[in-house]
Design a protein around this motif. Structure first.
Motif, PDB file in Angstrom:
ATOM      1  N   ALA A  44      -7.252  24.160  68.751  1.00  0.00           N
ATOM      2  CA  ALA A  44      -7.447  24.069  67.491  1.00  0.00           C
ATOM      3  C   ALA A  44      -8.542  24.984  66.791  1.00  0.00           C
ATOM      4  O   ALA A  44      -8.573  25.635  65.972  1.00  0.00           O
ATOM      5  CB  ALA A  44      -7.840  22.598  67.009  1.00  0.00           C
ATOM      6  N   ARG A  48      -8.013  28.159  64.116  1.00  0.00           N
ATOM      7  CA  ARG A  48      -8.993  28.367  62.813  1.00  0.00           C
ATOM      8  C   ARG A  48      -9.560  29.749  62.846  1.00  0.00           C
ATOM      9  O   ARG A  48      -9.652  30.498  61.736  1.00  0.00           O
ATOM     10  CB  ARG A  48     -10.295  27.514  62.969  1.00  0.00           C
ATOM     11  N   GLU A 180      -0.857  18.289  62.732  1.00  0.00           N
ATOM     12  CA  GLU A 180      -1.766  17.575  61.959  1.00  0.00           C
ATOM     13  C   GLU A 180      -1.647  18.264  60.496  1.00  0.00           C
ATOM     14  O   GLU A 180      -2.180  17.887  59.576  1.00  0.00           O
ATOM     15  CB  GLU A 180      -3.354  17.586  62.329  1.00  0.00           C
ATOM     16  N   ASP A 181      -0.977  19.418  60.328  1.00  0.00           N
ATOM     17  CA  ASP A 181      -0.961  20.249  59.161  1.00  0.00           C
ATOM     18  C   ASP A 181       0.501  19.583  58.436  1.00  0.00           C
ATOM     19  O   ASP A 181       0.459  19.589  57.181  1.00  0.00           O
ATOM     20  CB  ASP A 181      -0.371  21.652  59.460  1.00  0.00           C
ATOM     21  N   GLU A 184       0.442  12.467  58.638  1.00  0.00           N
ATOM     22  CA  GLU A 184      -0.688  11.730  58.739  1.00  0.00           C
ATOM     23  C   GLU A 184      -0.464  10.666  59.920  1.00  0.00           C
ATOM     24  O   GLU A 184      -1.744  10.548  60.398  1.00  0.00           O
ATOM     25  CB  GLU A 184      -0.793  10.762  57.264  1.00  0.00           C
ATOM     26  N   ARG A 206       1.985  14.329  55.348  1.00  0.00           N
ATOM     27  CA  ARG A 206       0.964  14.409  54.574  1.00  0.00           C
ATOM     28  C   ARG A 206       0.894  14.349  52.997  1.00  0.00           C
ATOM     29  O   ARG A 206      -0.076  14.096  52.168  1.00  0.00           O
ATOM     30  CB  ARG A 206       0.064  15.678  54.891  1.00  0.00           C
ATOM     31  N   LEU A 286      -2.803  11.422  62.912  1.00  0.00           N
ATOM     32  CA  LEU A 286      -3.153  12.801  63.000  1.00  0.00           C
ATOM     33  C   LEU A 286      -4.403  12.773  61.984  1.00  0.00           C
ATOM     34  O   LEU A 286      -5.003  13.781  61.949  1.00  0.00           O
ATOM     35  CB  LEU A 286      -2.182  13.762  62.410  1.00  0.00           C
ATOM     36  N   ARG A 290      -7.782  15.037  63.112  1.00  0.00           N
ATOM     37  CA  ARG A 290      -8.441  16.076  62.388  1.00  0.00           C
ATOM     38  C   ARG A 290      -9.971  15.768  62.144  1.00  0.00           C
ATOM     39  O   ARG A 290     -10.658  16.697  62.042  1.00  0.00           O
ATOM     40  CB  ARG A 290      -7.791  16.143  60.892  1.00  0.00           C
ATOM     41  N   SER A 291     -10.406  14.668  62.353  1.00  0.00           N
ATOM     42  CA  SER A 291     -11.761  14.467  62.375  1.00  0.00           C
ATOM     43  C   SER A 291     -12.751  15.198  63.284  1.00  0.00           C
ATOM     44  O   SER A 291     -12.522  15.308  64.568  1.00  0.00           O
ATOM     45  CB  SER A 291     -12.168  13.068  62.882  1.00  0.00           C
ATOM     46  N   GLN A 295     -12.647  15.503  67.478  1.00  0.00           N
ATOM     47  CA  GLN A 295     -12.552  17.001  68.173  1.00  0.00           C
ATOM     48  C   GLN A 295     -13.727  17.081  69.169  1.00  0.00           C
ATOM     49  O   GLN A 295     -13.429  17.781  70.008  1.00  0.00           O
ATOM     50  CB  GLN A 295     -12.507  18.012  66.896  1.00  0.00           C
TER      51      GLN A 295
END
Length: 306
Positions: A44, A48, A180-181, A184, A206, A286, A290-291, A295
């Motif tokens: 992840a 980014r 996660e993109d 949900e 999502r 997901l 994402r939190s 992570q």
């Protein structure tokens, strides 16, 4: 059938999953080989920054359940520890390979959080290979194939000393963008019946759209669609993970196998038209994954050897 050398785009993923339950119901396991480890905090972070190479984020996840205790390993390794071709995927000292029609997993891993050795071999012998692909999202960025939905499995471990045989299952997922993109949440279950496997996917995108499907797969690999069963709520977990099951018949939770802030795996026993059956059930959030807090927690369960 896509081999272990199937291409994985930058930022994408491919995994090969199998599970099994002993004939006496006392032991179970799941194994997942990842190229582009979807739950990796390191992957992840690399995404980014841009240009993340999935082959630099590979792992073999092994989880044992039952009388021998609960053991878990998932060490991520960089690309210099990874090799793959059509029939073999090697990640560090462990490997998955096709040999004379059987999927063989050679395991040599260290558990977390308490270090212990997982070493031995698992063999999965399919009754048939299924060539049924399903797109899990409208854009076709995520796909699933139940490769060997009705199989026998043999487990022979040296550490811990353990051997058993039972019913096994194998599938594969792949995607061109991170889970996660697009999602949900999703719920997946597969029940091992006397006739084959009964599988349900229930996803929430999502965008807010819900997508669900249910299929039965016979021992010869034939696929039959069926109506999606009604939703039944399940109790939450220690981490307050919401869970539900798609089933028209009664079921009960036998054991909560995995419980984390964003994921739960449960062993169910349910009534089917073919009689009582055991089912593996997964709930994945997901949104929670994402939190930033989640992570930060992940490296304690997923160490990396770069």
């Amino acid at each position: 059938m896509p081999g272990f050398d199937a291409p994985v785009p930058a930022g994408g993923y491919r995994w090969w999953y199998l599970d099994g339950l002993s004939d006496d119901g006392r032991h179970g396991l799941t194994i997942i080989g990842f190229v582009g480890s979807v739950f990796s905090p390191y992957y992840a972070r690399a995404r980014r920054r841009g240009g993340a190479d999935p082959e630099d984020h590979c792992a073999l996840n092994v989880a044992l359940y039952g009388d021998a205790g609960h053991r878990w390993s998932m060490t991520e390794r960089g690309k210099r520890f990874v090799s793959r071709n059509e029939t073999r995927l090697a990640i560090g000292p462990s490997a998955m390979r096709w040999e004379e029609g059987a999927l063989v997993i050679d395991i040599d891993e260290v558990t977390v959080p308490l270090p212990s050795r997982l070493k031995g071999q698992v063999r999965l012998m399919p009754s048939a290979i299924c060539h049924h692909d399903v797109a899990l999202d409208p854009q076709g960025q995520h796909s699933w194939r139940p490769v060997a939905p009705f199989s026998r499995i043999e487990v022979a471990l040296d550490r811990p000393k353990l051997s058993w045989s039972g019913i096994g299952y194998h599938d594969s997922n792949w995607g061109s963008v991170p889970l996660e993109d697009s999602f949900e949440s999703w719920v997946w279950s597969r029940a091992a019946t006397k006739e084959g496997s009964s599988i349900v996917y229930d996803t929430r995108l999502r965008s807010g759209e819900n997508r669900a499907f249910a299929i039965d797969i016979s021992a010869d690999g034939g696929v039959t669609g069926r109506a999606v069963p009604p939703r039944q709520e399940m109790t939450g977990t220690f981490w307050r993970m919401a869970r539900h099951m798609r089933s028209a018949r009664p079921f009960r939770a036998v054991s909560l196998l995995e419980d984390s802030p964003f994921y739960a795996r449960t062993l169910l026993r349910m009534q089917t038209e073919h009689g009582e059956a055991d089912a593996f059930h997964e709930s994945l959030s997901l949104a929670r994954f994402r939190s930033p807090v989640v992570q930060m927690m992940l490296p304690f369960r997923m160490p990396r050897r770069g």
